[in-house]
Design a protein around this motif. Structure first.
Motif, PDB file in Angstrom:
ATOM      1  N   GLU A 159      43.323  58.853 -27.829  1.00 46.69           N
ATOM      2  CA  GLU A 159      42.582  58.240 -26.719  1.00 46.69           C
ATOM      3  C   GLU A 159      41.185  57.824 -27.171  1.00 46.69           C
ATOM      4  OE1 GLU A 159      43.100  59.756 -22.781  1.00 46.69           O
ATOM      5  OE2 GLU A 159      40.947  59.636 -22.327  1.00 46.69           O
TER       6      GLU A 159
ATOM      7  N   ILE B 106      37.385  56.283 -25.619  1.00 48.04           N
ATOM      8  CA  ILE B 106      36.591  56.120 -24.403  1.00 48.04           C
ATOM      9  C   ILE B 106      35.199  55.605 -24.747  1.00 48.04           C
ATOM     10  CG2 ILE B 106      35.898  58.566 -24.451  1.00 48.04           C
ATOM     11  CD1 ILE B 106      35.788  58.466 -21.393  1.00 48.04           C
TER      12      ILE B 106
ATOM     13  N   SER C  25      40.063  54.259 -12.540  1.00 42.76           N
ATOM     14  CA  SER C  25      40.433  55.676 -12.494  1.00 42.76           C
ATOM     15  C   SER C  25      39.551  56.472 -11.545  1.00 42.76           C
ATOM     16  CB  SER C  25      40.367  56.289 -13.895  1.00 42.76           C
ATOM     17  OG  SER C  25      41.213  55.595 -14.793  1.00 42.76           O
TER      18      SER C  25
ATOM     19  N   LYS D 224      39.445  47.162 -27.806  1.00 46.11           N
ATOM     20  CA  LYS D 224      40.723  47.476 -27.161  1.00 46.11           C
ATOM     21  C   LYS D 224      41.892  46.942 -27.973  1.00 46.11           C
ATOM     22  CE  LYS D 224      42.872  47.544 -22.600  1.00 46.11           C
ATOM     23  NZ  LYS D 224      42.663  47.236 -21.144  1.00 46.11           N
TER      24      LYS D 224
ATOM     25  N   ASN E 212      45.820  55.609 -24.937  1.00 45.51           N
ATOM     26  CA  ASN E 212      44.984  55.301 -23.778  1.00 45.51           C
ATOM     27  C   ASN E 212      43.616  54.836 -24.236  1.00 45.51           C
ATOM     28  OD1 ASN E 212      44.460  55.052 -21.033  1.00 45.51           O
ATOM     29  ND2 ASN E 212      43.736  57.164 -20.822  1.00 45.51           N
TER      30      ASN E 212
ATOM     31  N   GLU F  77      38.322  64.204 -19.020  1.00 45.25           N
ATOM     32  CA  GLU F  77      39.468  63.600 -19.696  1.00 45.25           C
ATOM     33  C   GLU F  77      40.106  64.576 -20.671  1.00 45.25           C
ATOM     34  OE1 GLU F  77      41.425  60.523 -20.079  1.00 45.25           O
ATOM     35  OE2 GLU F  77      40.813  60.685 -18.000  1.00 45.25           O
TER      36      GLU F  77
ATOM     37  N   GLU G 121      38.375  50.332 -16.826  1.00 48.35           N
ATOM     38  CA  GLU G 121      39.406  51.358 -16.671  1.00 48.35           C
ATOM     39  C   GLU G 121      38.839  52.605 -15.985  1.00 48.35           C
ATOM     40  OE1 GLU G 121      40.530  48.548 -19.742  1.00 48.35           O
ATOM     41  OE2 GLU G 121      38.757  49.824 -19.555  1.00 48.35           O
ATOM     42  N   LEU G 122      37.575  52.926 -16.272  1.00 47.67           N
ATOM     43  CA  LEU G 122      36.948  54.095 -15.654  1.00 47.67           C
ATOM     44  C   LEU G 122      36.699  53.866 -14.173  1.00 47.67           C
ATOM     45  CD1 LEU G 122      34.454  55.074 -18.496  1.00 47.67           C
ATOM     46  CD2 LEU G 122      36.537  56.286 -17.829  1.00 47.67           C
TER      47      LEU G 122
ATOM     48  N   LEU H 119      39.963  53.739 -22.594  1.00 48.11           N
ATOM     49  CA  LEU H 119      39.164  53.721 -21.380  1.00 48.11           C
ATOM     50  C   LEU H 119      37.810  53.082 -21.640  1.00 48.11           C
ATOM     51  CD1 LEU H 119      39.850  57.325 -20.013  1.00 48.11           C
ATOM     52  CD2 LEU H 119      40.844  55.190 -19.205  1.00 48.11           C
TER      53      LEU H 119
END
Length: 282
Positions: free
Chosen positions: A166, A168, A199, A179, A189, A220, A195-196, A191
């Motif tokens: 992941e 972030i 979410s 990305k 994943n 997370e 995306e945050l 983020l």
């Protein structure tokens, strides 16, 4: 008319001299020189990844923190009279660290193509600089969805070992093709700011400061560790990005300029996060 022409020529000459002097002062000459240096380091040392996945039993979780800027003092390997990262310096002294000097916090010696944010992310996770492979177009890349496809990066290796990956960050994850790069290399994943918001970690698109980012990262990680035995968690900070550093409400006023206070603030934030990680059972 001839006199005016001489004046224009003389003005142009002085302008070019001033421009060259400024470029030299900023180190642009070294940057240009680096672009044309040939090296045999990849011919001599680069090897294709060959991991025996079946027999790799002794594994640990991995948390990688990419910081936009860290500044130490001359005593510890930096360029400043003040050590703006005392906590990170302490961690370096107490643990394994790498330095291109005989000082503890000398840092890495950047190769051309690894001295920008995306280049640093790629260079440290794949072992290849961001040189000539892609063309920068408005901070995005022409082959953004194929960045180094077919070459194993850290995420690919750990994915084959059964890790959950992941990434972030507090900005748009698409920016700089982050990305695209991480999704191409086995990250489960990714983020970023949007995306945050989706979410519901935050409720606006104004951006996330580093203090908020690490608080979200804690949440997370609790979620990740509840569902995965092994994980690779990558965090990228932003507040110390130069120019345009961000001074949040947790930054002090120890130094006259804003930048020094932001550096020290993020140093404290990262240190507290690492200390929190030490208290977890994963």
């Amino acid at each position: 008319m001839q006199t005016k022409r001489y004046i224009y020529i003389e003005s142009l000459i002085w302008f070019l001299i001033a421009l060259i002097a400024l470029a030299t002062h900023l180190g642009a000459n070294y940057y240009i020189e680096d672009l044309f240096i040939d090296t045999s380091v990849y011919d001599e040392y680069y090897q294709d990844v060959n991991v025996d996945y079946k027999n790799s039993k002794d594994t640990n979780n991995l948390i990688t923190i990419y910081m936009e800027g860290t500044y130490s003092d001359k005593e510890h390997g930096g360029f400043y009279d003040v050590n703006y990262i005392p906590n990170l310096t302490k961690l370096s002294e107490e643990n394994i660290t790498f330095s291109n000097t005989d000082k503890i916090v000398g840092g890495a010696l950047n190769s051309s193509g690894c001295d920008l944010t995306s280049g640093g992310l790629i260079g440290t996770s794949i072992g290849i600089p961001l040189n000539g492979r892609v063309i920068v177009l408005g901070h995005r890349y022409s082959n953004a969805y194929n960045l180094f496809n077919g070459i194993d990066a850290t995420g690919d290796i750990l994915h084959n070992l059964g890790y959950y990956n992941e990434f972030i960050c507090g900005t748009d994850a698409v920016f700089g093709s982050r990305k695209s790069y991480f999704s191409t290399h086995s990250y489960d994943n990714i983020l970023g700011l949007f995306e945050l918001v989706s979410s519901q970690y935050i409720n606006n698109f104004n951006g996330i400061n580093d203090h908020q980012l690490f608080e979200i990262a804690k949440q997370e990680l609790q979620e990740v560790t509840s569902q995965n035995d092994k994980f690779n968690f990558t965090i990228m900070t932003l507040d110390t990005h130069f120019p345009g550093e961000y001074r949040c409400e947790y930054c002090g006023n120890t130094y006259g300029g804003s930048y020094g206070n932001v550096l020290t603030c993020v140093d404290n934030t990262v240190y507290n996060f690492i200390e929190w990680c030490k208290t977890q059972d994963w």
